[in-house]
Design a protein around this motif. Structure first.
Motif, PDB file in Angstrom:
ATOM      1  N   GLY A 329       0.450  -7.670  -7.477  1.00 52.76           N
ATOM      2  CA  GLY A 329       1.091  -8.828  -8.441  1.00 52.76           C
ATOM      3  C   GLY A 329       2.012  -8.584  -9.303  1.00 52.76           C
ATOM      4  N   SER A 330       2.723  -9.872  -9.690  1.00 51.49           N
ATOM      5  CA  SER A 330       3.805  -9.561 -10.666  1.00 51.49           C
ATOM      6  C   SER A 330       3.699 -10.802 -11.632  1.00 51.49           C
ATOM      7  CB  SER A 330       5.124  -9.618 -10.130  1.00 51.49           C
ATOM      8  OG  SER A 330       5.324 -11.007  -9.513  1.00 51.49           O
ATOM      9  N   THR A 331       4.461 -10.598 -12.695  1.00 50.62           N
ATOM     10  CA  THR A 331       4.342 -11.684 -13.746  1.00 50.62           C
ATOM     11  C   THR A 331       4.797 -12.912 -13.042  1.00 50.62           C
ATOM     12  OG1 THR A 331       4.862  -9.725 -15.467  1.00 50.62           O
ATOM     13  CG2 THR A 331       4.967 -11.984 -16.113  1.00 50.62           C
ATOM     14  N   GLU A 332       5.847 -12.918 -12.311  1.00 51.58           N
ATOM     15  CA  GLU A 332       6.467 -13.998 -11.676  1.00 51.58           C
ATOM     16  C   GLU A 332       5.298 -14.704 -10.707  1.00 51.58           C
ATOM     17  OE1 GLU A 332       9.996 -11.767 -12.521  1.00 51.58           O
ATOM     18  OE2 GLU A 332       8.123 -11.311 -11.785  1.00 51.58           O
ATOM     19  N   THR A 333       4.535 -14.129 -10.131  1.00 52.53           N
ATOM     20  CA  THR A 333       3.772 -14.525  -8.866  1.00 52.53           C
ATOM     21  C   THR A 333       2.058 -14.608  -9.263  1.00 52.53           C
ATOM     22  OG1 THR A 333       3.505 -12.560  -8.027  1.00 52.53           O
ATOM     23  CG2 THR A 333       5.333 -13.818  -7.372  1.00 52.53           C
ATOM     24  N   ASN A 334       1.294 -13.962  -8.792  1.00 53.05           N
ATOM     25  CA  ASN A 334      -0.150 -13.825  -9.052  1.00 53.05           C
ATOM     26  C   ASN A 334      -0.801 -12.552  -8.133  1.00 53.05           C
ATOM     27  OD1 ASN A 334      -2.801 -15.034  -9.430  1.00 53.05           O
ATOM     28  ND2 ASN A 334      -1.598 -16.637 -10.031  1.00 53.05           N
ATOM     29  N   PHE A 335      -1.981 -12.511  -8.136  1.00 51.70           N
ATOM     30  CA  PHE A 335      -2.605 -11.330  -7.395  1.00 51.70           C
ATOM     31  C   PHE A 335      -2.705 -11.753  -5.931  1.00 51.70           C
ATOM     32  CE2 PHE A 335      -5.988  -8.166  -8.412  1.00 51.70           C
ATOM     33  CZ  PHE A 335      -5.969  -7.793  -7.261  1.00 51.70           C
ATOM     34  N   VAL A 336      -1.420 -11.389  -5.359  1.00 53.99           N
ATOM     35  CA  VAL A 336      -1.179 -11.819  -3.949  1.00 53.99           C
ATOM     36  C   VAL A 336      -1.514 -10.927  -2.875  1.00 53.99           C
ATOM     37  CG1 VAL A 336       0.712 -13.472  -4.960  1.00 53.99           C
ATOM     38  CG2 VAL A 336       1.258 -11.087  -4.315  1.00 53.99           C
ATOM     39  N   PHE A 337      -1.862  -9.713  -3.106  1.00 53.92           N
ATOM     40  CA  PHE A 337      -2.334  -8.720  -2.253  1.00 53.92           C
ATOM     41  C   PHE A 337      -3.574  -7.997  -2.740  1.00 53.92           C
ATOM     42  CE2 PHE A 337       2.349  -8.936  -1.142  1.00 53.92           C
ATOM     43  CZ  PHE A 337       2.224  -9.440   0.282  1.00 53.92           C
ATOM     44  N   ALA A 338      -4.483  -7.898  -1.783  1.00 49.93           N
ATOM     45  CA  ALA A 338      -5.686  -7.166  -2.343  1.00 49.93           C
ATOM     46  C   ALA A 338      -6.346  -6.297  -0.889  1.00 49.93           C
ATOM     47  CB  ALA A 338      -6.766  -8.127  -3.046  1.00 49.93           C
ATOM     48  N   SER A 339      -6.877  -5.386  -1.439  1.00 45.32           N
ATOM     49  CA  SER A 339      -7.487  -4.373  -0.401  1.00 45.32           C
ATOM     50  C   SER A 339      -9.100  -4.962  -0.393  1.00 45.32           C
ATOM     51  CB  SER A 339      -7.472  -2.941  -0.679  1.00 45.32           C
ATOM     52  OG  SER A 339      -8.301  -2.492  -1.698  1.00 45.32           O
ATOM     53  N   PRO A 340      -9.993  -4.484   0.611  1.00 43.01           N
ATOM     54  CA  PRO A 340     -11.343  -4.470   0.501  1.00 43.01           C
ATOM     55  C   PRO A 340     -11.540  -3.443  -0.620  1.00 43.01           C
ATOM     56  CG  PRO A 340     -10.654  -3.896   2.675  1.00 43.01           C
ATOM     57  CD  PRO A 340      -9.502  -3.973   1.860  1.00 43.01           C
ATOM     58  N   ILE A 341     -13.033  -3.475  -0.993  1.00 43.11           N
ATOM     59  CA  ILE A 341     -13.736  -2.508  -1.896  1.00 43.11           C
ATOM     60  C   ILE A 341     -14.697  -1.695  -1.199  1.00 43.11           C
ATOM     61  CG2 ILE A 341     -15.006  -2.297  -4.062  1.00 43.11           C
ATOM     62  CD1 ILE A 341     -13.995  -5.033  -4.764  1.00 43.11           C
ATOM     63  N   PRO A 342     -14.467  -0.227  -1.000  1.00 41.58           N
ATOM     64  CA  PRO A 342     -13.164   0.386  -1.403  1.00 41.58           C
ATOM     65  C   PRO A 342     -11.942   0.203  -0.576  1.00 41.58           C
ATOM     66  CG  PRO A 342     -14.761   1.984  -0.289  1.00 41.58           C
ATOM     67  CD  PRO A 342     -15.414   0.469  -0.478  1.00 41.58           C
ATOM     68  N   SER A 343     -10.762   0.612  -0.820  1.00 42.46           N
ATOM     69  CA  SER A 343      -9.524   0.323  -0.050  1.00 42.46           C
ATOM     70  C   SER A 343      -9.844   1.081   1.250  1.00 42.46           C
ATOM     71  CB  SER A 343      -8.474   0.935  -0.839  1.00 42.46           C
ATOM     72  OG  SER A 343      -7.271   0.719   0.059  1.00 42.46           O
ATOM     73  N   ASP A 344      -9.479   0.281   2.243  1.00 40.06           N
ATOM     74  CA  ASP A 344      -9.503   0.659   3.487  1.00 40.06           C
ATOM     75  C   ASP A 344      -8.388   1.423   4.086  1.00 40.06           C
ATOM     76  OD1 ASP A 344      -7.845  -1.336   3.703  1.00 40.06           O
ATOM     77  OD2 ASP A 344      -8.655  -2.332   5.383  1.00 40.06           O
ATOM     78  N   ARG A 345      -7.390   1.545   3.410  1.00 39.56           N
ATOM     79  CA  ARG A 345      -6.110   2.220   3.207  1.00 39.56           C
ATOM     80  C   ARG A 345      -5.430   2.669   2.022  1.00 39.56           C
ATOM     81  NH1 ARG A 345      -1.695   0.607   7.539  1.00 39.56           N
ATOM     82  NH2 ARG A 345      -3.592   0.472   9.214  1.00 39.56           N
ATOM     83  N   PRO A 346      -6.026   3.507   1.261  1.00 37.28           N
ATOM     84  CA  PRO A 346      -5.510   3.928  -0.197  1.00 37.28           C
ATOM     85  C   PRO A 346      -4.369   3.888  -0.509  1.00 37.28           C
ATOM     86  CG  PRO A 346      -7.694   5.176   0.562  1.00 37.28           C
ATOM     87  CD  PRO A 346      -7.097   4.449   1.731  1.00 37.28           C
TER      88      PRO A 346
END
Length: 543
Positions: A329-346
């Protein structure tokens, strides 16, 4: 279950947030009022010895708004805030949001040119500043004056001589009614370091903070009754939007003064935290601590781990029992990408979240196929889920949002299976210990040294997985300069984290055909034999 609590603890609340708060209601005063009626005595904030219930927090926001209004602050006025992680920070922020003023949080490490630029750009009507940072006012450039009215938080530190008045933070009194604020109105201006110019003030609308709370809670799997535990500074969006995550989801928000690798787990246990927030270097520091029988003696079930290198995910989970969430995410945008928990591709950015569009483009904004690296462009589907632009910089706003997409400046690859991978920044940017460093701003300070003819600031890899600040310096003919003099010159004139760790004195700079410094050549050269390392020399930067 506490009085006024109409839902069961342990259930996710965020899926219903959009229905519970339709577009016109995505403003702080409405959210806080409604959640206060719902949760009443449930704890919302824990900060040191301070505890606020949901109902108390609504009252504090209203009282803080009234305090600002008594001081002459009106809708749209900017209120600069230079304060560490303490309740007064949230008092001021919530008061601004309640009555329609704009909070301008300032990194407490900023000095000189960086602090001057923010005050010059934002033109605040009021400065609220914690006593230990009062000395920073004396470092302002000559053409910049602080606001006529300054409120001091706490005691100590001799106040510098300023033309206006400095008074202690006034006590809270009666509350004010919420102002008729709209979801697209700016609630905060958060400054993010530029690359080829000064920092840009990101205008964050009320609804953007709402969506930060929704998207982040969705990614982290936050449920009602969770205890969200952060040591990150409130003047950045990460810790600030975590407050919204708690507020929207009937959770508690625990704010520690600062990160301590040796004390992190003890604090997590003390607060019975269930969700944590880390940046790349922080996870590496925790792994570097001596192993303990108490490493898994906590309730933390997940931690945000954006920027944690992939090779550290498995050791972190194995040792502490906590999966790390990859995200972007970035200050200009938002939480726009996320992995599963735990990450499937760390170590990757994860997958694109629902509610956001993304594409990878070439320099002409033409879409590239999967597997090819290009600039990441983003667009929100929800109204005001992203920033509305840069304050007082219309040219930069148009440049960043050209063709109706936000241009992130990040070089990214989309894999065929939908994973996104961060490659590097498109321009000259440095990320050190969770802070963005503007190479341009550091260079402006260096060029004020009478012995420096030319300089270049660039990143070199850190042992902790991020960057270190490096400086290449060309000395004027007839002058002498040691590497340590470069560091000493920077002290007190910029944030401590922006001061170069590596200094290389060069006889001439590598140049492009049109005479510009080829920073890529300096980066590729890495730590050369003539590169001075202040850490290896044992030099400790004065803060």
């Amino acid at each position: 279950m506490q009085a006024g609590d109409s839902s069961a603890v342990g259930q996710p609340v965020w899926p219903q947030a959009a229905e519970r708060f339709p577009p016109a209601d995505r403003i702080l005063s409405t959210i806080l009022t409604r959640q206060a009626a719902r949760y009443r005595d449930r704890t919302l904030l824990v900060c040191g010895d301070t505890r606020w219930s949901y109902a108390e927090t609504a009252g504090i926001a209203a009282a803080s708004a009234a305090r600002l209004m008594r001081a002459g602050i009106r809708t749209g006025d900017r209120v600069a805030l230079m304060c560490s992680n303490r309740p007064e920070f949230l008092e001021v922020y919530l008061g601004c949001a309640w009555m329609g003023a704009v909070c301008v949080p300032i990194n407490t490490a900023l000095r000189g040119i960086q602090l001057s630029h923010i005050l010059r750009n934002s033109t605040p009507k009021l400065l609220v500043i914690e006593a230990p940072f009062m000395a920073a006012i004396a470092t302002l450039e000559r053409d910049v004056a602080p606001p006529d009215l300054i409120w001091r938080i706490g005691e100590g530190s001799n106040a510098p001589s300023v033309p206006g008045s400095i008074v202690p933070l006034p006590a809270l009194g009666e509350g004010a009614e919420p102002a008729p604020v709209r979801p697209g109105d700016t609630v905060a201006i958060l400054y993010t370091s530029g690359t080829t110019g000064p920092s840009k003030g990101v205008c964050c609308p009320q609804a953007q903070m709402f969506w930060w709370g929704v998207y982040s809670a969705r990614a982290l799997g936050i449920v009602e009754g969770d205890v969200l535990f952060t040591t990150l500074p409130l003047f950045h969006t990460n810790a600030l939007n975590a407050f919204y995550q708690a507020l929207l989801n009937g959770s508690s928000y625990v704010l520690e003064p600062k990160f301590s690798a040796s004390g992190f787990w003890a604090a997590a246990r003390r607060h019975q935290a269930t969700v944590g927030y880390l940046l790349g270097a922080m996870a590496v520091m925790l792994l570097a601590q001596p192993s303990s029988a108490d490493d898994t003696a906590h309730r933390l079930r997940v931690a945000l781990g954006g920027g944690v290198p992939g090779q550290f995910h498995e050791p972190f989970l194995a040792r502490f029992g906590v999966p790390l969430l990859d995200g972007y995410g970035s200050t200009e945008t938002n939480f726009v990408f996320a992995s599963p928990i735990p990450s499937d591709r760390p170590g990757t950015m994860g997958r694109l979240v629902d509610g956001v569009d993304a594409c990878i483009v070439d320099p002409d904004d033409a879409v590239l196929p999967d597997g090819e690296a290009g600039e990441l462009l983003l667009r929100a589907r929800e109204p005001f889920a992203f920033s509305t632009g840069y304050f007082g910089m219309p040219d930069k706003t148009v440049e960043a949002w050209r063709n109706l997409w936000f241009h992130s400046g990040d070089r990214v690859v989309r894999d065929a299976d939908g994973h996104y991978r961060f490659i590097d920044r498109m321009k000259d940017s440095i990320r050190r210990r969770g802070e963005n460093v503007s190479s341009w701003e550091v260079e402006q300070v260096l060029l004020k040294h009478p012995a420096i003819a030319a300089c270049a600031i660039y990143p070199l890899p850190s042992e902790l997985g991020e960057d270190e600040v490096a400086a290449a310096v060309q000395v004027k003919a007839g002058h002498a300069l040691e590497a340590i003099d470069v560091v000493k010159h920077c002290e007190g004139q910029m944030a401590y984290f922006a001061i170069p760790r590596f200094v290389r004195i060069v006889s001439e700079m590598p140049l492009t055909e049109n005479g510009k410094i080829r920073k890529v050549a300096l980066r590729e050269a890495g730590r050369t034999a003539d590169t001075w390392d202040r850490d290896a020399a044992g030099y400790v930067v004065r803060r």
